[in-house]
Design a protein around this motif. Structure first.
Motif: not given
Length: 256
Positions: A7, A9, A32, A34-36, A38-40, A42-43, A46
């Motif tokens: 993680v 950015d 993966a 991730l940059e944000s 929000e992305e974390c 979502e990850f 999942s």
């Protein structure tokens, strides 16, 4: 095989970390980057599982501890960023390792060994106190910054207001303050000490030798595909470049 999540950015920093991991460990797979926040989220929602997370504290859309306010994360985390020694000690004592950027090969190797020893058996005693760490981060982000520096000039003592500083630079094992009116003073601090004492909204640590005030920047141009050049007023003693791994953070800082 350990599945790893990065993680971060800053794309160059993420690539460097992935490269270092590849050289150190054959059984680490980066699934993966991730940059944000929000992305974390979502990850994690999942359901994909990883055994280790490398996480920068400051992300493109906020403080990474906001993730833990929204969901429970039990995966071991190695944090990466730049805070003072008190914060580093607290992070390390909390059964979490902490790497200062730029990350060195030796420090990363030590963190991985710590991870394997402490977390390979998934012991319950290794739970992370995110509330405590979040409070430390909040204190760091809301600390009081210096308003002036006392300097010696001939047989005088002068007080230099922070807002009058154009940039700070290191040269020949000494550190100097360049004031907007053209005067220059040496100070009894290291660059790292000064960086901790000044407001990061106003100042940016461009590289090891320079810290620049936002209002001293006259122009910024692309020097190459990955490097920026900064022109200041007054001019710096040597050409001032933003290295590739700091370009993203610098652009974000300029846009605040």
């Amino acid at each position: 095989m350990y599945k790893v999540l990065i993680v971060e950015d800053e794309a160059p920093s993420a690539r460097k970390l992935k490269m270092l991991l590849g050289k150190l460990e054959d059984d680490f797979e980066v699934v993966a980057a991730l940059e944000s926040i929000e992305e974390c989220i979502e990850f994690f929602e999942s359901g994909e599982e990883v055994q280790l997370i490398f996480m920068d504290i400051h992300l493109s859309d906020g403080n990474s501890f906001e993730i833990f306010e929204q969901m429970q994360v039990d995966t071991p985390i190695i944090f990466t960023t730049a805070f003072d020694q008190y914060a580093i000690k607290a992070f390390k004592q909390n059964s979490v390792d902490y790497l200062l950027k730029p990350i060195s090969f030796a420090e990363l190797d030590g963190s991985i060994e710590k991870f394997k020893k402490q977390y390979s058996n998934k012991q319950e005693s290794n739970k992370i106190d995110y509330d405590m760490l979040g409070q430390i981060v909040a204190q760091q982000m809301h600390q009081e910054y210096k308003e002036r520096f006392m300097v010696s000039y001939r047989d005088e003592l002068r007080s230099i207001k922070v807002e009058d500083i154009a940039y700070i630079f290191a040269e020949s094992k000494a550190v100097f303050i360049q004031v907007k009116d053209g005067k220059m003073y040496d100070v009894n601090y290291t660059m790292d000490q000064i960086e901790q004492k000044i407001n990061p909204k106003q100042f940016f640590r461009v590289n090891r030798k320079y810290i620049v005030h936002i209002n001293a920047i006259d122009n910024v141009t692309w020097y190459s595909k990955t490097k920026l050049r900064i022109f200041t007023q007054p001019e710096t003693p040597s050409e001032l470049f933003v290295p590739a791994d700091k370009v993203s953070k610098f652009k974000e800082w300029l846009n605040k």
